[in-house]
Write an enzyme that holds these catalytic residues in place. Structure first.
Site, PDB file in Angstrom:
ATOM      1  N   THR A  52      42.970  36.553  39.541  1.00  3.61           N
ATOM      2  CA  THR A  52      41.768  36.277  39.030  1.00  3.61           C
ATOM      3  C   THR A  52      41.166  37.709  38.535  1.00  3.61           C
ATOM      4  O   THR A  52      41.233  38.698  39.395  1.00  3.61           O
ATOM      5  CB  THR A  52      40.777  35.501  39.940  1.00  3.61           C
ATOM      6  OG1 THR A  52      39.453  35.551  39.431  1.00  3.61           O
ATOM      7  CG2 THR A  52      40.683  36.014  41.300  1.00  3.61           C
ATOM      8  N   ARG A  53      40.382  37.553  37.666  1.00  4.98           N
ATOM      9  CA  ARG A  53      39.585  38.830  37.373  1.00  4.98           C
ATOM     10  C   ARG A  53      37.992  38.293  37.031  1.00  4.98           C
ATOM     11  O   ARG A  53      37.327  39.254  36.265  1.00  4.98           O
ATOM     12  CB  ARG A  53      40.276  39.620  35.931  1.00  4.98           C
ATOM     13  CG  ARG A  53      40.272  38.902  34.857  1.00  4.98           C
ATOM     14  CD  ARG A  53      41.000  39.731  33.802  1.00  4.98           C
ATOM     15  NE  ARG A  53      41.521  38.827  32.552  1.00  4.98           N
ATOM     16  CZ  ARG A  53      41.171  38.442  31.566  1.00  4.98           C
ATOM     17  NH1 ARG A  53      39.892  39.226  31.234  1.00  4.98           N
ATOM     18  NH2 ARG A  53      41.533  37.724  30.776  1.00  4.98           N
TER      19      ARG A  53
ATOM     20  N   HIS B 205      33.963  30.109  40.251  1.00  4.92           N
ATOM     21  CA  HIS B 205      33.091  29.154  40.456  1.00  4.92           C
ATOM     22  C   HIS B 205      33.804  27.718  40.686  1.00  4.92           C
ATOM     23  O   HIS B 205      34.936  27.833  41.135  1.00  4.92           O
ATOM     24  CB  HIS B 205      32.537  28.799  38.869  1.00  4.92           C
ATOM     25  CG  HIS B 205      31.818  30.241  38.535  1.00  4.92           C
ATOM     26  ND1 HIS B 205      30.432  30.545  39.337  1.00  4.92           N
ATOM     27  CD2 HIS B 205      31.938  31.053  37.692  1.00  4.92           C
ATOM     28  CE1 HIS B 205      30.108  31.454  38.537  1.00  4.92           C
ATOM     29  NE2 HIS B 205      31.001  31.951  37.593  1.00  4.92           N
TER      30      HIS B 205
ATOM     31  N   HIS C 171      37.638  26.973  39.641  1.00  6.24           N
ATOM     32  CA  HIS C 171      38.502  27.569  40.056  1.00  6.24           C
ATOM     33  C   HIS C 171      38.921  27.442  41.508  1.00  6.24           C
ATOM     34  O   HIS C 171      40.006  27.386  42.349  1.00  6.24           O
ATOM     35  CB  HIS C 171      38.529  29.353  39.788  1.00  6.24           C
ATOM     36  CG  HIS C 171      38.891  29.469  38.367  1.00  6.24           C
ATOM     37  ND1 HIS C 171      37.995  29.998  37.399  1.00  6.24           N
ATOM     38  CD2 HIS C 171      39.940  29.540  37.669  1.00  6.24           C
ATOM     39  CE1 HIS C 171      38.417  30.152  36.172  1.00  6.24           C
ATOM     40  NE2 HIS C 171      39.824  29.715  36.374  1.00  6.24           N
TER      41      HIS C 171
ATOM     42  N   ARG D 196      44.623  28.037  32.216  1.00 12.07           N
ATOM     43  CA  ARG D 196      44.686  28.020  30.536  1.00 12.07           C
ATOM     44  C   ARG D 196      44.463  29.615  30.257  1.00 12.07           C
ATOM     45  O   ARG D 196      43.404  30.009  30.908  1.00 12.07           O
ATOM     46  CB  ARG D 196      43.689  27.052  29.868  1.00 12.07           C
ATOM     47  CG  ARG D 196      43.859  25.644  30.228  1.00 12.07           C
ATOM     48  CD  ARG D 196      42.589  24.902  30.072  1.00 12.07           C
ATOM     49  NE  ARG D 196      41.793  25.004  29.205  1.00 12.07           N
ATOM     50  CZ  ARG D 196      41.351  24.517  28.034  1.00 12.07           C
ATOM     51  NH1 ARG D 196      42.081  23.148  27.759  1.00 12.07           N
ATOM     52  NH2 ARG D 196      40.618  24.676  26.946  1.00 12.07           N
TER      53      ARG D 196
END
Ligand SMILES: [Zn+2]
Length: 379
Positions: free
Chosen positions: A191-192, A196, A199, A285
């Site tokens: 993740t970057r 929320h 995720h 996605r």
């Protein structure tokens, strides 16, 4: 053999079979070596070479591997590898070894010179990034590089000072932690962004099927408009402390720089996480995408270009998810039959606007503890 060693052997093998360790002592003749300065992206690659995060690579790529990676997504020996790991220089050095220096000009590693070769920036852009447009942040950086590549094995004697020391763990260490916790099947989550509900949901759906979850935020260079790593790390901390069982989750930093290469970077991210000991990897996605350069599912479809067990690490593909009022739960188009009116949807722009005004987004969208960190950061 200790029991911990036995336990780490139950984990997925590193890419290529062995975890590379390119750390070592500085040579006695260091002061006499020609120096080559590295950019921050090259320094982050170098540090990952040192730790084995880029196993089986032992240094910056030579021409055979570089061409093979660009054209076939495999190293010259046939092992899958999707992105170049190269060091750009102006000219060939004189000696057979050079000292690599950090941005302050301090030597941090020695490279045994094996090859110096010309490369075509537009060809690399087209093959690695699927675009030659300079507006793409990865391509922009590529076009600004020096004109030749210097290849060779690196030995690192001065590691990068981690931005988040409490989260800095090399592959050998995450593997040991997984083994100590009795995990065999571990899913990695790249993740970057702040996490929320959407995720949180997919990491938990993935965790339901395996032993452990590694939330592995990328903390190397990102675009200046991405949420700063320090803010994101506070978000992960409060989210995990409040909503995840501590003995099933590890938050650890991924020191890579973003390339924004979309599909090819998804493969690269998966291979790196395999080295950290993950048997599974979440691909959402537009993974590692930017703007509209890649199709929504390109980063998932690219995994089909490999044989089923070639990568070994198992990708887990996810759809966009949301809170559905009628389902009364998080869901996705795969699991919810209701129309969009029943879904809690907020655009990224709307969320930033709310946080900027000090407003909490709906609890169905964002955990209040996370939103409060972001509101504080937006002040
Ligand atoms: Zn529904």
């Amino acid at each position: 053999m200790t029991s911990a060693t036995t336990a780490t052997e139950r984990l997925i093998k590193p890419h290529g079979g062995e975890l590379v360790d390119r750390t070592g002592a500085a040579p006695d003749d260091l002061a006499s070596l020609e120096t080559v300065p590295l950019t921050s992206r090259e320094l982050s690659d170098l540090d990952m070479l040192a730790s084995g995060a880029l196993s089986p690579l032992e240094g910056f790529m030579g021409k055979d591997d570089y061409d093979s990676v660009l054209e076939t997504m495999r190293l010259a020996g046939g092992l899958p590898w999707s992105l170049p790991v190269c060091l750009a220089v102006d000219a060939a050095p004189q000696g057979d070894r050079v000292a690599l220096t950090n941005e302050a000009g301090t030597p941090v590693a020695v490279l045994e010179v094996e090859d110096v070769f010309d490369y075509d920036r537009e060809r690399e852009a087209e093959l690695a990034y699927r675009t030659t447009e300079a507006a793409h942040p990865g391509v922009e950086r590529l076009y600004a590089q020096k004109p030749r590549y210097l290849a060779g094995k690196a030995t690192v004697f001065e590691r990068l000072v981690p931005q988040f020391p409490e989260l800095a763990r090399d592959p050998a260490e995450t593997r040991r932690i997984f083994a100590d916790r009795g995990w065999k099947r571990v899913v990695g989550f790249q993740t970057r962004n702040p996490i929320h509900r959407a995720h949180e949901y997919l990491t938990k759906v993935a965790l339901e099927t395996v032993d452990g979850l590694m939330i592995h935020p990328l903390v190397g260079d990102t675009k200046s408009d991405d949420v700063p790593a320090a803010t994101r790390v506070r978000c992960y901390d409060v989210l995990v402390a409040n909503y995840y069982p501590a003995d099933r989750v590890l938050v650890s930093a991924f020191p890579a720089a973003m390339r924004y290469a979309g599909p090819r970077e998804a493969i690269w991210h998966a291979i790196c996480r395999k080295n950290y000991g993950c048997s599974h990897f979440i691909v959402g996605r537009d993974h590692a995408g930017v703007g509209s350069y890649y199709g929504t599912y390109d980063a998932q479809l690219i995994f089909d270009e490999f044989e089923p067990h070639e990568l070994d690490i198992e990708p887990m593909f996810f759809e966009h998810s949301f809170w559905c009022k009628r389902c009364g739960s998080m869901a996705s188009a795969k699991t919810c039959p209701h129309p969009a009116d029943d879904h809690v949807f907020l655009s990224g722009t709307k969320v930033r606007e709310m946080l900027g005004n000090g407003e909490l987004p709906p609890v169905e969208f964002s955990r209040p503890e996370v939103a409060e960190v972001l509101i504080e950061a937006y002040k």
